[in-house]
Write a protein that holds these residues in place. Sequence first.
Motif, short mmCIF file in Angstrom:
data_model
loop_
_atom_site.label_atom_id
_atom_site.label_comp_id
_atom_site.label_asym_id
_atom_site.label_seq_id
_atom_site.Cartn_x
_atom_site.Cartn_y
_atom_site.Cartn_z
N ASP A 2 -0.39 -0.75 -7.07
CA ASP A 2 -0.48 -0.77 -8.53
C ASP A 2 -1.55 0.19 -9.08
O ASP A 2 -1.85 0.15 -10.27
CB ASP A 2 -0.72 -2.20 -9.04
N TRP A 3 -2.11 1.06 -8.25
CA TRP A 3 -3.07 2.05 -8.71
C TRP A 3 -2.33 3.35 -9.00
O TRP A 3 -1.33 3.69 -8.36
CB TRP A 3 -4.15 2.27 -7.67
N GLU A 4 -2.85 4.12 -9.95
CA GLU A 4 -2.22 5.37 -10.37
C GLU A 4 -2.86 6.56 -9.68
O GLU A 4 -4.09 6.69 -9.63
CB GLU A 4 -2.36 5.52 -11.89
N LEU A 5 -2.02 7.44 -9.14
CA LEU A 5 -2.49 8.64 -8.45
C LEU A 5 -2.37 9.85 -9.37
O LEU A 5 -1.38 9.98 -10.11
CB LEU A 5 -1.65 8.88 -7.19
N SER B 200 -5.14 12.33 4.42
CA SER B 200 -4.26 11.20 4.12
C SER B 200 -5.14 9.98 3.85
O SER B 200 -6.26 9.88 4.35
CB SER B 200 -3.29 10.91 5.27
N PHE B 201 -4.62 9.10 3.01
CA PHE B 201 -5.29 7.83 2.73
C PHE B 201 -4.28 6.87 2.13
O PHE B 201 -3.26 7.29 1.57
CB PHE B 201 -6.51 7.99 1.81
N GLU B 202 -4.56 5.59 2.26
CA GLU B 202 -3.73 4.55 1.66
C GLU B 202 -4.43 4.02 0.41
O GLU B 202 -5.66 3.97 0.36
CB GLU B 202 -3.53 3.41 2.65
N MET C 47 0.85 -1.19 0.00
CA MET C 47 0.00 0.00 0.00
C MET C 47 0.89 1.25 0.00
O MET C 47 1.94 1.27 0.62
CB MET C 47 -0.91 0.02 1.23
N LYS C 48 0.40 2.27 -0.72
CA LYS C 48 1.07 3.56 -0.74
C LYS C 48 0.25 4.52 0.12
O LYS C 48 -0.93 4.30 0.37
CB LYS C 48 1.16 4.11 -2.16
#
Length: 152
Positions: free
Chosen positions: A16-19, A10-12, A1-2
């Motif tokens: 592999d998802w793009e921000l 803030s959130f995680e 998790m990022k």
Amino acid sequence: MKLFNEYGISFEYPDDWELAKQVDEEHGEIQISVSSEESSFWLISLYMVDIPPEELLNRSLEVFREEYEEVDVYKTDVKLAGKTCLARDLEFVCSELINSAFLRVFETDLFTAFVLYQGTDQELAKTRKDLEAISASLDVFDSGYEGYLDIV
């Protein structure tokens, strides 16, 4: 998790998802989104201008109704980041696929927040747990937040 940690939130989200983020200083809006490799996405818009949550939710519902021929709307009770939300779950057809969207609106000392996450029902079988985990990890910092002056 990022971890995303800017603008008083803030959130995680999955590795592999793009921000993506966009700041519209003229209209006092900050938009942060994360998206899967397919079509599911989670989005939060922070409005630094005074906009009542009811108005923001109603505007959003109008957009869906204008865009899609038939939209089923369900009222739901939800809390995000410890805040009570105005919340609606939607179902609609797009490109011959059934889609679901989840709209959440709440206020803080700093902004009015609008959260939207959605995907096709077929894809949500895989991504809904990720979308709900992102929402569950959401934290907001009120006016006591050390970076307050950086985001107002």
